[in-house]
Design a protein around this motif. Structure first.
Motif, PDB file in Angstrom:
ATOM      1  N   LEU A  86     -32.944 -12.364 -11.832  1.00 52.77           N
ATOM      2  CA  LEU A  86     -32.063 -13.515 -11.629  1.00 52.77           C
ATOM      3  C   LEU A  86     -32.413 -14.269 -10.356  1.00 52.77           C
ATOM      4  O   LEU A  86     -32.847 -13.667  -9.365  1.00 52.77           O
ATOM      5  N   HIS A  87     -32.198 -15.588 -10.404  1.00 52.37           N
ATOM      6  CA  HIS A  87     -32.458 -16.450  -9.251  1.00 52.37           C
ATOM      7  C   HIS A  87     -31.353 -17.494  -9.156  1.00 52.37           C
ATOM      8  O   HIS A  87     -30.948 -18.061 -10.181  1.00 52.37           O
ATOM      9  N   PRO A  88     -30.877 -17.760  -7.953  1.00 53.58           N
ATOM     10  CA  PRO A  88     -29.849 -18.805  -7.802  1.00 53.58           C
ATOM     11  C   PRO A  88     -30.380 -20.163  -8.236  1.00 53.58           C
ATOM     12  O   PRO A  88     -31.489 -20.552  -7.875  1.00 53.58           O
ATOM     13  N   LEU A  89     -29.590 -20.859  -9.031  1.00 54.99           N
ATOM     14  CA  LEU A  89     -29.897 -22.235  -9.413  1.00 54.99           C
ATOM     15  C   LEU A  89     -28.919 -23.161  -8.711  1.00 54.99           C
ATOM     16  O   LEU A  89     -29.317 -24.127  -8.067  1.00 54.99           O
ATOM     17  N   PRO A  97     -22.786 -18.880   0.646  1.00 54.92           N
ATOM     18  CA  PRO A  97     -23.690 -18.996   1.800  1.00 54.92           C
ATOM     19  C   PRO A  97     -25.146 -18.775   1.399  1.00 54.92           C
ATOM     20  O   PRO A  97     -25.441 -18.011   0.471  1.00 54.92           O
ATOM     21  N   ASP A  98     -26.058 -19.428   2.112  1.00 48.50           N
ATOM     22  CA  ASP A  98     -27.486 -19.276   1.835  1.00 48.50           C
ATOM     23  C   ASP A  98     -27.915 -17.813   1.894  1.00 48.50           C
ATOM     24  O   ASP A  98     -28.738 -17.379   1.092  1.00 48.50           O
ATOM     25  N   GLU A  99     -27.358 -17.044   2.827  1.00 47.29           N
ATOM     26  CA  GLU A  99     -27.737 -15.633   2.953  1.00 47.29           C
ATOM     27  C   GLU A  99     -27.345 -14.842   1.699  1.00 47.29           C
ATOM     28  O   GLU A  99     -28.045 -13.929   1.295  1.00 47.29           O
ATOM     29  N   ALA A 135     -29.898 -15.803  -0.983  1.00 48.89           N
ATOM     30  CA  ALA A 135     -31.178 -15.160  -0.695  1.00 48.89           C
ATOM     31  C   ALA A 135     -31.140 -13.677  -1.048  1.00 48.89           C
ATOM     32  O   ALA A 135     -32.125 -13.124  -1.553  1.00 48.89           O
ATOM     33  N   ALA A 136     -30.017 -13.035  -0.813  1.00 45.12           N
ATOM     34  CA  ALA A 136     -29.897 -11.600  -1.076  1.00 45.12           C
ATOM     35  C   ALA A 136     -29.939 -11.283  -2.574  1.00 45.12           C
ATOM     36  O   ALA A 136     -30.421 -10.219  -2.964  1.00 45.12           O
TER      37      ALA A 136
END
Length: 151
Positions: A49-52, A58-60, A63-64
């Motif tokens: 999975l990857h953030p879309l 939060p960006d962190e 990223a996690a």
């Protein structure tokens, strides 16, 4: 909800890129439901999975979770994609599916998460659509209708 649908359909018709379109969808849903945090993840061909779109996370956090594999014990989103079914976790603190992942959402005061797989025309899982909550609860019938419309 009809106004949100029209906005998104207009963006698609004009050829807007996927990310700005999903960012707008999440932002509009969060305006409609101010107690939730909306997230859309995409699933790569390797089952990760990857953030879309997660404009309020939060960006962190994004990223996690970037590159997390799907599986039966991978939070709400990883499990929903793996099972090809919605997963409602009403208490991240105690749910075993969050055992390896609970620290970050809890540190951001996110206590529950409901995730629904997004499937393509060929029935392949393309990603997930999730609502995070700041209280221990699952989705309401109105929220379920909104997600059904979105996915």
């Amino acid at each position: 909800m009809l106004e949100i649908q029209n906005t998104i359909l207009e963006m698609v018709a004009k050829g807007e890129a996927l990310k700005p379109t999903t960012d707008r969808l999440c932002a509009e849903i969060e305006k409609l439901l101010p107690d939730i945090v909306c997230s859309i993840l995409w699933l790569d061909r390797n089952g990760c999975l990857h953030p879309l779109s997660s404009p309020s996370l939060p960006d962190e956090y994004c990223a996690a979770i970037d590159g997390a594999p799907i599986g039966p014990m991978v939070g709400s989103c990883g499990t929903a994609a793996y099972l090809r079914a919605p997963v409602a976790v009403t208490d991240i603190q105690t749910d075993p599916r969050w055992a390896d992942y609970r620290g970050l959402p809890l540190s951001k005061d996110l206590k529950a998460c409901w995730s629904t797989p997004i499937c393509g025309g060929d029935d392949r899982v393309l990603g997930t659509f999730a609502f995070y909550y700041r209280e221990n609860r699952g989705p309401t019938p109105a929220e379920q209708r909104i997600v059904d419309t979105c996915v």
